[in-house]
Write an enzyme that holds these catalytic residues in place. Structure first.
Site, PDB file in Angstrom:
ATOM      1  N   GLN A  83       0.842  -1.188   0.000  1.00  0.00           N
ATOM      2  CA  GLN A  83       0.000   0.000   0.000  1.00  0.00           C
ATOM      3  C   GLN A  83       0.879   1.240   0.000  1.00  0.00           C
ATOM      4  O   GLN A  83       2.109   1.150   0.112  1.00  0.00           O
ATOM      5  CB  GLN A  83      -0.956  -0.017   1.199  1.00  0.00           C
ATOM      6  CG  GLN A  83      -1.998  -1.122   1.080  1.00  0.00           C
ATOM      7  CD  GLN A  83      -2.959  -1.189   2.253  1.00  0.00           C
ATOM      8  OE1 GLN A  83      -2.720  -0.638   3.317  1.00  0.00           O
ATOM      9  NE2 GLN A  83      -4.066  -1.899   2.051  1.00  0.00           N
ATOM     10  N   SER A  91      -4.450  -8.807   4.691  1.00  0.00           N
ATOM     11  CA  SER A  91      -5.680  -8.073   4.400  1.00  0.00           C
ATOM     12  C   SER A  91      -6.694  -9.069   3.887  1.00  0.00           C
ATOM     13  O   SER A  91      -6.395  -9.842   2.972  1.00  0.00           O
ATOM     14  CB  SER A  91      -5.429  -6.982   3.358  1.00  0.00           C
ATOM     15  OG  SER A  91      -6.647  -6.564   2.760  1.00  0.00           O
ATOM     16  N   GLY A  92      -7.894  -9.046   4.461  1.00  0.00           N
ATOM     17  CA  GLY A  92      -8.918  -9.996   4.039  1.00  0.00           C
ATOM     18  C   GLY A  92      -9.387  -9.764   2.616  1.00  0.00           C
ATOM     19  O   GLY A  92      -9.456 -10.695   1.811  1.00  0.00           O
ATOM     20  N   SER A  93      -9.702  -8.514   2.263  1.00  0.00           N
ATOM     21  CA  SER A  93     -10.178  -8.241   0.909  1.00  0.00           C
ATOM     22  C   SER A  93      -9.092  -8.553  -0.114  1.00  0.00           C
ATOM     23  O   SER A  93      -9.364  -9.121  -1.183  1.00  0.00           O
ATOM     24  CB  SER A  93     -10.642  -6.790   0.775  1.00  0.00           C
ATOM     25  OG  SER A  93      -9.568  -5.887   0.927  1.00  0.00           O
ATOM     26  N   ASP A 249     -11.704   2.405   3.209  1.00  0.00           N
ATOM     27  CA  ASP A 249     -11.812   1.105   2.566  1.00  0.00           C
ATOM     28  C   ASP A 249     -13.191   0.983   1.935  1.00  0.00           C
ATOM     29  O   ASP A 249     -14.209   1.269   2.560  1.00  0.00           O
ATOM     30  CB  ASP A 249     -11.612   0.020   3.625  1.00  0.00           C
ATOM     31  CG  ASP A 249     -11.376  -1.363   3.057  1.00  0.00           C
ATOM     32  OD1 ASP A 249     -11.757  -1.615   1.891  1.00  0.00           O
ATOM     33  OD2 ASP A 249     -10.825  -2.218   3.770  1.00  0.00           O
ATOM     34  N   CYS A 253     -13.803  -4.943   4.978  1.00  0.00           N
ATOM     35  CA  CYS A 253     -12.524  -5.104   5.668  1.00  0.00           C
ATOM     36  C   CYS A 253     -12.466  -6.422   6.441  1.00  0.00           C
ATOM     37  O   CYS A 253     -13.030  -6.545   7.535  1.00  0.00           O
ATOM     38  CB  CYS A 253     -12.239  -3.926   6.592  1.00  0.00           C
ATOM     39  SG  CYS A 253     -10.562  -3.928   7.224  1.00  0.00           S
ATOM     40  N   GLY A 254     -11.750  -7.399   5.878  1.00  0.00           N
ATOM     41  CA  GLY A 254     -11.696  -8.721   6.485  1.00  0.00           C
ATOM     42  C   GLY A 254     -10.883  -8.783   7.763  1.00  0.00           C
ATOM     43  O   GLY A 254     -11.316  -9.384   8.763  1.00  0.00           O
TER      44      GLY A 254
END
Length: 353
Positions: A83, A91-93, A249, A253-254
């Site tokens: 990022q 990161s889940g997504s 986000d 957000c996972g």
């Protein structure tokens, strides 16, 4: 046009959040483990991260997932989240984007109706189960790393909102979870800029007042994100994670949903087998489920499962040219927000290392 050196990316989004997957052309990242590789990017050489996450090749509202060979024998692939501020452990997504890209591009063989994919990440091994139909991933369920609450109802001082309460929890990265009423806002698209700026201001105060360090992951020692939350009817939690230098986000957000689930578990409000829906600022949804209990570093932890869907919508090839004056990238406050100076390099550009 000659492309002597190039990077190939698959363009993917998860519930509206861009999580492009860098599938070929990247240099070898030193490190014996995925955590070592992430720390190398963050502390030694961030030129690749800057190249793919700053303008003119990128925009503020996106991540790029660096696909690498796994460092452990029980994984099918490895990845690191890149990022604009730094490389992150999970990161889940983005994980859902990676699984979808691997399967739909054939890099991991797809088996219908379900394919299991094991991912090596800096946060640990992630086991993903993808429901597949007619060559497409129709949903991905991630068995996330152990998630735990660090502090509950911890009070911090802020000039703008006075003394407010926050929960500090780990869900793959560290989060500060804040009831959105504490900053006098609601989670809706019209408030996205105000939420982003509030989240970044809170992150700055948290860095001064709260110290964290993961018990088993060296280098994972900062509160990465502030996630605002609000309770909706039926038990759904409305989420809004804020990211540097100042954006929200697009997905539910996972890892943030995992951290929130850990705070509910710590309060005795959820047990193994319970589920909760997380809904984003634009209405996208993840399902968060508590699938087990464990302990990590003396802390009681929960094992979360996050289910969502991603979409591969295109591909891109980025040319690597040594005479490109903006190979180090740049970011400007007109789109990146007034806190753009928080980023390394900020509103200037550098040659990539």
């Amino acid at each position: 046009m000659r492309f002597d050196r190039s990077l190939e990316l698959l363009l993917v989004h998860c519930q509206g959040e861009l999580g492009h997957v860098l599938v070929s052309g990247a240099p070898e990242i030193p490190g014996a483990t995925m955590l070592d590789k992430m720390n190398h990017i963050n502390t030694v050489d961030d030129s690749l991260r800057r190249f793919v996450t700053f303008e003119p090749r990128a925009n503020v509202a996106m991540s790029v997932n660096l696909l690498v060979a796994p460092t452990r024998p029980d994984a099918d692939a490895g990845f690191i989240v890149l990022q604009a501020d730094r490389a992150h452990p999970m990161s889940g997504s983005n994980c859902i984007c990676v699984v979808t890209a691997l399967l739909e591009s054939g890099r991991v063989p797809m088996q219908e109706p379900e394919t299991t994919v094991r991912l090596d990440t800096p946060a640990g091994l992630i086991i993903a189960r993808a429901r597949c139909n007619n060559g497409r991933c129709v949903s991905v369920s991630l068995d996330n790393v152990p998630s735990f609450a660090e502090l509950l109802d911890h009070e911090i001082d802020t000039p703008a909102w006075g003394r407010i309460k926050v929960d500090i929890a780990f869900g793959g990265v560290y989060y500060a979870l804040v009831d959105v009423a504490e900053v006098g806002l609601t989670i809706e698209p019209a408030n996205a800029r105000e939420l982003a700026e509030a989240g970044i201001e809170l992150k700055r105060h948290l860095a001064e007042q709260v110290k964290v360090a993961h018990p088993t992951l060296p280098g994972v020692d900062e509160i990465a994100y502030v996630m605002f939350r609000d309770q909706e009817q039926g038990g759904t939690v409305r989420t809004c994670t804020t990211l540097q230098p100042g954006r929200v986000d697009r997905s539910p957000c996972g890892t943030g949903s995992s951290a929130h689930l850990a705070t509910l578990y710590a309060r005795g409000l959820v047990a193994v087998g319970d589920t909760q829906t997380s809904r984003s600022i634009i209405g996208g949804e993840f399902l968060a489920e508590a699938i087990g209990e464990t302990e990590i570093g003396g802390r009681k932890a929960i094992l979360p499962r996050i289910t969502g869907r991603a979409y591969v919508y295109g591909r891109s090839k980025l040319r690597l040219a040594e005479d490109d004056p903006f190979s180090g990238g740049f970011a400007l406050s007109d789109t990146w927000g007034p806190q753009v100076g928080l980023l390394k390099g900020g509103a200037r550009h550098d040659q990539a290392a």
